[in-house]
Design an enzyme around this catalytic site. Structure first.
Site, short mmCIF file in Angstrom:
data_model
loop_
_atom_site.label_atom_id
_atom_site.label_comp_id
_atom_site.label_asym_id
_atom_site.label_seq_id
_atom_site.Cartn_x
_atom_site.Cartn_y
_atom_site.Cartn_z
N HIS A 72 42.62 -4.53 -19.93
CA HIS A 72 42.72 -3.44 -19.42
C HIS A 72 42.36 -2.21 -19.46
CE1 HIS A 72 47.39 -4.26 -19.80
NE2 HIS A 72 46.89 -5.53 -19.00
N TYR A 201 53.20 2.79 -23.31
CA TYR A 201 54.53 4.22 -23.61
C TYR A 201 55.27 4.93 -23.92
CZ TYR A 201 50.39 1.76 -26.89
OH TYR A 201 49.40 0.89 -27.08
N PRO A 293 52.67 -0.03 -35.64
CA PRO A 293 52.24 -0.46 -34.78
C PRO A 293 51.94 0.46 -33.15
CG PRO A 293 54.22 -1.26 -34.37
CD PRO A 293 54.19 -0.04 -36.27
N LYS A 297 46.47 -0.68 -34.61
CA LYS A 297 45.41 -1.45 -35.11
C LYS A 297 45.44 -1.67 -36.19
CE LYS A 297 43.68 2.47 -32.70
NZ LYS A 297 42.31 2.17 -31.28
N TYR A 385 42.02 5.28 -29.08
CA TYR A 385 43.14 4.28 -28.64
C TYR A 385 41.82 2.86 -28.74
CZ TYR A 385 46.42 1.60 -26.14
OH TYR A 385 47.20 0.40 -25.70
#
Length: 394
Positions: A72, A201, A293, A297, A385
């Protein structure tokens, strides 16, 4: 029985450490209180940073992750009904993440360990760690009605938040930090096509939602729910309906529904235990820290702990150097607190908090608007990220 490193816990952290040590010619025995089937039944995260992929490469267990994992290059932030893409590759100079389920990582590691004929003791009861503050640490456990003792040089506590290793540290030697969030995640795993190619998200007035996947035909979805909510209050049809309410029109139109392979509610917390070393006992992964979550991580932090610990043991046995052992806790915790900060920030940004009301929702939307329109802010998000870089050496 004797070994060089006794590893408590056969989750991905313990198994990865065992495989890396094996590659370095260091003997390790893994002791796990659950069965192999139980270990594989745990449904967990599935976004791997490059650091984690690099360690799987070094352990020789990455072939399936590269073949079946989904690279991704970005993800979407959804707020005020619109999606905004965070281009990870453009913002970080080429970094990306790989979507590959933690269950599959565990399976690959278990298969590699079995193929190499390495010792893993499953269904071990009454596991206890002893004398880790002295020169002769040992582990005792019960198996098939008989007590066993394992002598070792070091003990690696990879046995999770509720494991015996952290609980065995003397009172006063450990300092813990914790934040419990006023909501949980209702999660569904289903064999349906994902609503989008990349993760979404979502920040909405109804609460947070996450659209993720494990493959091109298996999806993982989450909804923010109150901590008082119970699984029996939800049917799968109610879940799909509520998820649709929290998506933008395009994602809603692409939403395929079906029966749940797994459905559960997980609480959210931030937790850190300091230090992560006590004599010959080393904590790694969930035994030492928990992150919400949001941002994925947990497994990646466990992998970086294992990378540091593997290097420390390799330096000790190959070069008789204790430098890695003596700096293990400090090196891990510096990275841990950075990841804790990011996970806390991202969780605070994306979820609806009961005490903040409409004002808090407007503040989140304003920050998200700034975030997606400021390259500097987007870059900071992207860098965290994909994972901060590490030099594992060995």
């Amino acid at each position: 029985m004797r070994t060089q490193v006794a590893i408590i816990g056969a989750g991905p952290a313990g198994l990865l450490l065992g495989q890396l040590l094996h590659k370095s010619g260091i003997d390790a025995v893994i002791i796990e209180q659950r069965s192999p089937d139980y270990v594989l039944s745990r449904i967990r995260a599935g976004v791997l940073e490059q650091v984690c992929m690099d360690l799987l490469d070094k352990a020789g267990v990455s072939a399936r992750a590269h073949a079946e994992g989904l690279p991704h290059d970005g993800f979407d932030l959804l707020f005020k009904g619109e999606r905004h893409r965070i281009d990870l590759q453009a913002l970080t100079g080429g970094s990306r993440v790989t979507v590959y389920g933690q269950t599959e990582v565990t399976r690959d590691l278990m298969d590699a360990r079995a193929a190499a004929g390495l010792v893993t003791v499953y269904d071990a009861q009454n596991v206890a760690v002893h004398d880790f503050d002295g020169a002769h640490p040992r582990v005792t456990y019960e198996k098939d009605g008989q007590m066993h003792e394992l002598a070792c040089d070091f003990i690696a506590g990879c046995d999770g938040f509720h494991g015996v290793c952290r609980a065995s540290v003397p009172e006063g030697a450990l300092h813990t930090y914790e934040r419990v969030y006023p909501f949980g995640w209702l999660g569904v795993l289903a064999d349906v096509k994902p609503v989008a190619h990349e993760l979404i998200y979502a920040n909405t007035e109804r609460g947070f939602a996450l659209c993720s996947m494990r493959s091109n035909t298996r999806s993982r979805y989450y909804l923010q729910v109150p901590t008082t909510d119970k699984l029996e209050n939800w049917t799968i049809d109610q879940f799909w309906t509520e998820l649709g309410h929290r998506l933008d029109p395009e994602a809603r139109a692409n939403l395929e529904t079906g029966p749940a392979l797994e459905m559960s509610i997980a609480p959210l917390r931030s937790f850190v235990a300091e230090p992560m070393r006590f004599g010959s006992l080393f904590l790694a992964g969930d035994a030492a820290h928990i992150v919400p979550p949001t941002g994925a991580k947990g497994l990646n932090l466990a992998a970086s702990d294992v990378g540091y610990l593997w290097n420390a043991f390799a330096d000790f046995y190959n070069d008789r150097s204790r430098a890695g052992i003596d700096t293990y806790s400090d090196r891990c915790l510096r990275r841990v607190w950075r990841a804790e900060r990011f996970s806390w920030w991202f969780t605070s940004l994306m979820h609806r908090f009961p005490e903040t009301g409409e004002f808090g929702q407007k503040m989140q939307e304003a920050e998200l608007d700034y975030l997606v329109h400021s390259r500097s802010a987007s870059t900071a998000l992207a860098e965290n990220y994909v994972g901060l870089p590490m030099d594992f050496g060995t």
